[in-house]
Design a protein around this motif. Structure first.
Motif, short mmCIF file in Angstrom:
data_model
loop_
_atom_site.label_atom_id
_atom_site.label_comp_id
_atom_site.label_asym_id
_atom_site.label_seq_id
_atom_site.Cartn_x
_atom_site.Cartn_y
_atom_site.Cartn_z
N ASP A 1 1.01 17.65 8.58
CA ASP A 1 1.84 17.33 7.65
C ASP A 1 2.29 15.82 8.01
O ASP A 1 2.85 15.04 6.89
N ALA A 2 2.57 15.57 9.19
CA ALA A 2 2.86 14.34 9.63
C ALA A 2 2.54 13.95 10.97
O ALA A 2 1.91 14.69 11.76
N TYR B 1 9.02 5.66 15.84
CA TYR B 1 10.04 5.55 14.94
C TYR B 1 10.40 7.20 14.23
O TYR B 1 11.16 7.06 13.30
N GLY B 2 9.67 7.80 14.80
CA GLY B 2 9.94 9.33 14.15
C GLY B 2 8.60 9.92 13.32
O GLY B 2 7.52 9.21 13.57
N PRO B 3 8.61 11.00 12.62
CA PRO B 3 7.53 11.37 11.88
C PRO B 3 7.14 10.46 10.81
O PRO B 3 7.87 9.77 9.84
N MET B 4 6.09 10.08 10.55
CA MET B 4 5.38 9.47 9.29
C MET B 4 4.40 10.46 8.78
O MET B 4 3.53 11.10 9.28
N PHE B 5 4.75 10.47 7.21
CA PHE B 5 4.34 11.44 6.50
C PHE B 5 2.52 11.16 6.27
O PHE B 5 2.31 9.96 6.09
N VAL B 6 2.03 12.15 6.05
CA VAL B 6 0.46 12.02 5.90
C VAL B 6 0.34 12.10 4.59
O VAL B 6 0.89 13.28 3.82
N ALA C 1 0.77 -1.11 0.02
CA ALA C 1 0.07 -0.02 0.16
C ALA C 1 0.90 1.34 -0.07
O ALA C 1 1.76 1.43 0.81
N ASP C 2 0.42 2.29 -0.84
CA ASP C 2 0.98 3.48 -0.92
C ASP C 2 0.76 4.29 0.54
O ASP C 2 1.50 4.97 1.10
N THR C 3 -0.51 4.18 1.01
CA THR C 3 -1.06 4.85 2.36
C THR C 3 -1.80 3.96 2.95
O THR C 3 -2.47 3.31 2.56
N VAL C 4 -1.93 3.78 4.21
CA VAL C 4 -2.53 3.20 5.28
C VAL C 4 -3.57 4.30 5.69
O VAL C 4 -3.30 5.32 6.37
N VAL C 5 -4.79 4.03 5.35
CA VAL C 5 -5.73 4.79 6.14
C VAL C 5 -6.37 4.20 7.34
O VAL C 5 -6.90 3.27 7.38
N ILE C 6 -6.43 5.13 8.45
CA ILE C 6 -6.92 4.71 9.71
C ILE C 6 -8.16 5.52 10.03
O ILE C 6 -7.95 6.79 10.21
N ILE C 7 -9.03 4.60 10.00
CA ILE C 7 -10.50 5.22 10.53
C ILE C 7 -10.86 5.00 11.50
O ILE C 7 -11.20 3.84 12.25
N GLY C 8 -10.77 6.27 12.40
CA GLY C 8 -11.19 6.09 14.07
C GLY C 8 -12.69 6.40 14.07
O GLY C 8 -13.47 6.63 13.26
N GLY C 9 -13.00 6.68 15.33
CA GLY C 9 -14.56 6.84 15.74
C GLY C 9 -14.64 7.94 16.82
O GLY C 9 -14.26 8.99 17.00
N HIS C 10 -15.68 7.20 17.96
CA HIS C 10 -15.91 7.91 18.94
C HIS C 10 -16.68 9.31 18.58
O HIS C 10 -16.77 10.10 19.27
N LEU C 11 -17.56 9.10 17.46
CA LEU C 11 -18.22 10.17 16.99
C LEU C 11 -19.66 9.66 16.91
O LEU C 11 -19.77 8.95 16.16
N PRO C 12 -20.65 10.52 17.48
CA PRO C 12 -21.92 10.03 17.32
C PRO C 12 -22.78 10.57 15.78
O PRO C 12 -21.90 11.31 15.10
N ALA C 13 -23.75 10.04 15.48
CA ALA C 13 -24.39 10.21 14.45
C ALA C 13 -24.57 11.71 14.15
O ALA C 13 -25.03 12.35 15.18
N GLY C 14 -24.54 12.29 13.06
CA GLY C 14 -24.69 13.60 12.81
C GLY C 14 -23.23 14.64 13.12
O GLY C 14 -23.26 15.73 12.82
N ALA C 15 -22.24 13.85 13.42
CA ALA C 15 -20.94 14.63 13.93
C ALA C 15 -20.21 14.63 12.54
O ALA C 15 -20.71 13.80 11.44
N PRO D 1 7.04 0.84 7.01
CA PRO D 1 7.89 2.10 7.39
C PRO D 1 7.92 3.15 5.90
O PRO D 1 8.41 4.13 6.25
N ASP D 2 7.62 2.63 4.91
CA ASP D 2 7.79 3.65 3.70
C ASP D 2 6.19 4.34 3.32
O ASP D 2 6.37 5.01 2.22
N ALA D 3 5.20 3.82 3.91
CA ALA D 3 4.04 4.35 3.46
C ALA D 3 3.68 5.51 4.01
O ALA D 3 4.30 5.93 4.90
N LYS D 4 2.63 6.26 3.65
CA LYS D 4 2.01 7.50 4.18
C LYS D 4 0.70 6.98 4.67
O LYS D 4 0.52 5.80 4.75
N VAL D 5 0.25 7.90 5.76
CA VAL D 5 -0.86 7.39 6.56
C VAL D 5 -2.06 8.50 6.38
O VAL D 5 -1.72 9.80 5.85
N LEU D 6 -3.08 8.28 6.52
CA LEU D 6 -4.36 9.15 6.62
C LEU D 6 -5.06 9.09 7.79
O LEU D 6 -5.72 7.84 8.20
#
Length: 275
Positions: free
Chosen positions: A84-85, A90-95, A62-76, A131-136
């Motif tokens: 940027d990171a 391990y240090g900065p991971m670029f977004v 994968a070029d990018t790993v998307v992490i979908i979090g939550g703790h948000l109610p409906a309508g949020a 280690p070489d991927a970006k993150v969202l």
């Protein structure tokens, strides 16, 4: 460059990269073929091994790993980290700012300026295995629209020619006096109900690919971040030929055996693999 600093390092997970490597060593031989998975987001002492089962099975190209979090109610609103990171042990991971801007525009997203564990606790594992991927970093509300947002994520990544892996972050039933939910008493009987009824119902809804039932179960205290799960389900539904599989299940009570604590939380690792 603006870096999002951690707030949970050295309490919820190790801050020393060697300690992270040692913790994740057991998962180093995993088969990394899944385009998406679901993982818990408690402190690593309680749920880290289960979360690592999910992260380690994600496809590594994968070029990018998307992490979908939550703790948000409906309508949020949909929330995106606008740095940027992100900093990990391990240090900065670029977004992936290009994917972020394109998806945020579609979803009318807002800046995630809040302190929240659902994404942060996943970052050291993601950075270790990718280690070489970006993150969202994004968080979805617990509504059926999150399923549609998962579809939008797949379409946006495709338009940009981006290969992505997606991790949805949720814990399951929060039971006991600490959470104000004691409908089935306490002790072993309560733990059995959480395991075999409430959490099992939510997991089965995911495995059956039933978004309305996922939401219905979440409303019965069976998940704290159903929007993250629905987002993954929407994303995987666009790909075809995938089947969800329960990799591991446990609760925080497992860490305190043989006693059953007054309060405990359920955890599941689920991955989508090629049929």
């Amino acid at each position: 460059m603006k870096i999002r600093e951690p707030i949970l390092a050295d309490s919820w997970y190790p801050v020393n990269p060697k300690k992270v490597d040692e913790f994740l060593a057991f998962a180093s031989d995993a088969e990394p073929t899944a385009p998406a998975a679901i993982a818990p987001h408690a402190g690593w002492f309680y749920s880290g091994k289960i979360a690592a089962r999910s992260v380690s099975c994600l496809k590594r190209d994968a070029d990018t790993v998307v992490i979908i979090g939550g703790h948000l109610p409906a309508g949020a609103p949909y929330l995106f980290a606008e740095e940027d990171a992100v900093r990990t042990p391990y240090g900065p991971m670029f977004v992936d700012t290009e994917l972020r801007e394109a998806l945020s525009k579609k979803l009318k997203g807002r800046s995630d300026v809040y302190q929240d564990n659902t994404v942060e606790v996943q970052l050291p594992m993601i950075h270790s295995f990718f280690p070489d991927a970006k993150v969202l970093w994004v968080r979805f509300p617990a509504a059926i629209s999150a399923f549609e947002a998962g579809i939008a994520l797949a379409e946006t990544a495709g338009t940009l020619g981006r290969s992505i892996a997606v991790l949805g972050s949720t814990d399951l039933t929060h039971y006991g006096v600490n959470y104000g939910f004691t409908s089935h008493g306490s002790g072993k009987a309560a733990l059995d109900w959480v395991r075999n009824t409430n959490d099992a119902g939510f997991i089965n809804a995911v495995l059956k690919n039933d978004p309305p039932q996922v939401l219905a179960c979440a409303e019965k205290h069976a998940a704290c971040s159903a929007g993250a799960v629905l987002g993954v389900m929407g994303f995987t539904g666009c790909r075809g030929g995938l089947k969800s599989e329960l990799l591991e299940y446990g609760t925080s009570a497992d860490a305190e055996k043989p006693n059953v604590p007054q309060s405990f939380v359920g955890y599941a690792s689920i991955a989508w693999k090629q049929c």
